[in-house]
Scaffold this active site. Structure first.
Site, PDB file in Angstrom:
ATOM      1  N   SER A  58       5.246   6.950   3.275  1.00 50.08           N
ATOM      2  CA  SER A  58       3.915   7.721   3.048  1.00 50.08           C
ATOM      3  C   SER A  58       2.704   7.414   3.826  1.00 50.08           C
ATOM      4  O   SER A  58       2.043   8.097   4.645  1.00 50.08           O
ATOM      5  CB  SER A  58       3.517   8.573   1.874  1.00 50.08           C
ATOM      6  OG  SER A  58       3.099   7.732   0.802  1.00 50.08           O
ATOM      7  N   ASP A  68       7.874   5.463  -0.145  1.00 54.09           N
ATOM      8  CA  ASP A  68       8.329   6.599   0.419  1.00 54.09           C
ATOM      9  C   ASP A  68       7.891   6.608   1.935  1.00 54.09           C
ATOM     10  O   ASP A  68       8.161   7.559   2.452  1.00 54.09           O
ATOM     11  CB  ASP A  68       8.135   8.027  -0.257  1.00 54.09           C
ATOM     12  CG  ASP A  68       6.785   8.257  -0.245  1.00 54.09           C
ATOM     13  OD1 ASP A  68       5.964   7.241   0.351  1.00 54.09           O
ATOM     14  OD2 ASP A  68       6.431   9.313  -0.564  1.00 54.09           O
ATOM     15  N   GLY A 127       4.945   6.108  -4.506  1.00 52.65           N
ATOM     16  CA  GLY A 127       6.105   5.136  -4.430  1.00 52.65           C
ATOM     17  C   GLY A 127       6.518   4.673  -3.111  1.00 52.65           C
ATOM     18  O   GLY A 127       5.702   5.180  -2.031  1.00 52.65           O
ATOM     19  N   SER A 175      -4.902 -22.973   2.613  1.00 51.79           N
ATOM     20  CA  SER A 175      -3.589 -22.832   3.243  1.00 51.79           C
ATOM     21  C   SER A 175      -3.309 -21.391   3.938  1.00 51.79           C
ATOM     22  O   SER A 175      -2.420 -20.676   3.604  1.00 51.79           O
ATOM     23  CB  SER A 175      -2.851 -23.076   2.134  1.00 51.79           C
ATOM     24  OG  SER A 175      -1.194 -23.157   2.880  1.00 51.79           O
ATOM     25  N   HIS A 234       0.777  -1.187  -0.020  1.00 56.18           N
ATOM     26  CA  HIS A 234       0.118  -0.111   0.081  1.00 56.18           C
ATOM     27  C   HIS A 234       0.836   1.262  -0.192  1.00 56.18           C
ATOM     28  O   HIS A 234       0.488   2.331  -0.508  1.00 56.18           O
ATOM     29  CB  HIS A 234      -1.111   0.001   1.189  1.00 56.18           C
ATOM     30  CG  HIS A 234      -2.035  -0.773   1.069  1.00 56.18           C
ATOM     31  ND1 HIS A 234      -3.389  -0.517   1.378  1.00 56.18           N
ATOM     32  CD2 HIS A 234      -2.327  -2.296   0.459  1.00 56.18           C
ATOM     33  CE1 HIS A 234      -4.351  -1.496   1.056  1.00 56.18           C
ATOM     34  NE2 HIS A 234      -3.652  -2.493   0.731  1.00 56.18           N
ATOM     35  N   GLU A 255      -3.068   9.205   4.072  1.00 62.66           N
ATOM     36  CA  GLU A 255      -3.058   8.294   3.316  1.00 62.66           C
ATOM     37  C   GLU A 255      -3.702   7.108   4.270  1.00 62.66           C
ATOM     38  O   GLU A 255      -5.010   6.233   3.795  1.00 62.66           O
ATOM     39  CB  GLU A 255      -1.757   7.371   2.891  1.00 62.66           C
ATOM     40  CG  GLU A 255      -1.311   7.915   1.518  1.00 62.66           C
ATOM     41  CD  GLU A 255       0.097   7.558   1.006  1.00 62.66           C
ATOM     42  OE1 GLU A 255       0.105   6.481   1.478  1.00 62.66           O
ATOM     43  OE2 GLU A 255       0.936   8.312   0.725  1.00 62.66           O
TER      44      GLU A 255
END
Length: 330
Positions: free
Chosen positions: A86, A84, A82, A248, A76, A95
């Site tokens: 965040s 980073d 990217g 599983s 995520h 986020e």
């Protein structure tokens, strides 16, 4: 994880040369990935990876289900702005508060590792790198493969809930999934390889936001309708967890792909991998005992895909910062 029953059997199938080739390729994979490199902290913080490993092991010992949580957390993070870190920033508009991130977990493990690293090597190791290392360690502890993680990421300063809309959805069509992965430089092979883990991880359960949604996910797959409606009754409270790999869910193995091949995928986005000719071919390779090399092929390809994904839009050099606390920018 599936194991080889004997080297004699493998040799008789003519797989030894291929195994040797794969091992040789694996050992040389991603020594340098862009501006990231293996052993980035070898001089500045020699114990960095051991400290992260210790934090993950401690959490895993108390709760093995934290492993898929850390894996999903890294995914995520990488898909939004990217890799980073965040996703670790807290706040009402950050986020981690977005609907798409409901149920993600493992923050306390990252925070614990960061606190130890700050005590040992202040201002050196990024939260983004801790996430990448913790994801690798969580897979390894779950009897999955391990790999060398290229490091050198720096942390982003911005975290926006609205940007989480780029994350793949359990209801996405193959076309939508393909578009979202391609936007991050990931192809169909990466999509299928990572699909067994993000967001529908093979070693976890998903926390559904509503029971109706839970039932809807499997409604088109007749083999699972009765069972899913029993697990997620329409008049339930919406707090039920269901395993996304029914055979599983406690192991890192290839049963996810076998379930998809048999029409037993729980999420629509998972089962749709069988509907597309290109993704079906990749699923078949992982699901087959021989073509899948008894699980060895998937372990190898998963490691490669993780290294590739963890290099998405990274910040290096003078970009970003090294956060003192992972939940907020400096």
């Amino acid at each position: 994880m599936l194991c080889f029953t004997s080297m004699k059997m493998v040799s008789s199938l003519g797989l030894v040369p291929l195994m040797i080739a794969l091992v040789a390729s694996w050992s040389s994979t991603a020594v340098v990935h862009g501006q990231l490199k293996n052993g980035f902290y070898s001089s500045s913080c020699p114990k960095a990876e051991a400290i992260v490993r210790s934090a993950v092991e401690s959490a895993f010992k108390d709760d093995p289900s934290i492993a898929p949580g850390l894996l999903r957390l890294h995914f995520h993070d990488c898909f939004v702005q990217g890799c980073d870190g965040s996703v670790l920033i807290s706040g009402s508009n950050a986020e981690r508060s977005a609907p798409q991130n409901l149920g993600i977990r493992g923050f306390e493990v990252i925070d614990a590792a960061k606190a130890q690293l700050e005590a040992s090597c202040p201002g050196v190791v990024s939260c983004a790198d801790i996430l990448a290392l913790a994801a690798r360690d969580s897979v390894d502890l779950s009897n999955g493969p391990s790999w060398a993680v290229p490091t050198g990421r720096r942390d982003g300063r911005v975290s926006s809930a609205s940007q989480a809309a780029v994350l793949p959805s359990p209801l996405d069509s193959i076309a939508a999934q393909r578009q979202k992965f391609a936007a991050k430089g990931l192809d169909d092979h990466d999509l299928v390889t990572l699909a067994g883990n993000f967001p529908s991880t093979k070693i976890s359960s998903v926390f559904w936001t509503s029971v109706t949604f839970c039932v809807q996910l499997a409604a088109t797959f007749t083999k699972l309708v009765d069972k899913t409606e029993t697990l997620c009754p329409r008049n339930g409270n919406g707090l039920k967890k269901i395993p996304l790999d029914r055979d599983s869910h406690g192991n890192f193995d290839t049963s996810f792909f076998k379930n998809v091949k048999a029409g037993n995928g729980v999420l629509e986005s998972d089962q749709r991998l069988w509907d597309d000719a290109n993704t079906r071919r990749i699923v078949e390779n992982y699901a087959g005992t021989i073509r899948g090399l008894f699980g060895f092929r998937f372990d190898f390809e998963f490691s490669k895909a993780m290294i590739k994904m963890s290099g998405v839009e990274v910040k290096t050099g003078r970009d970003g910062e090294i956060r003192k606390v992972c939940s907020r920018a400096n």
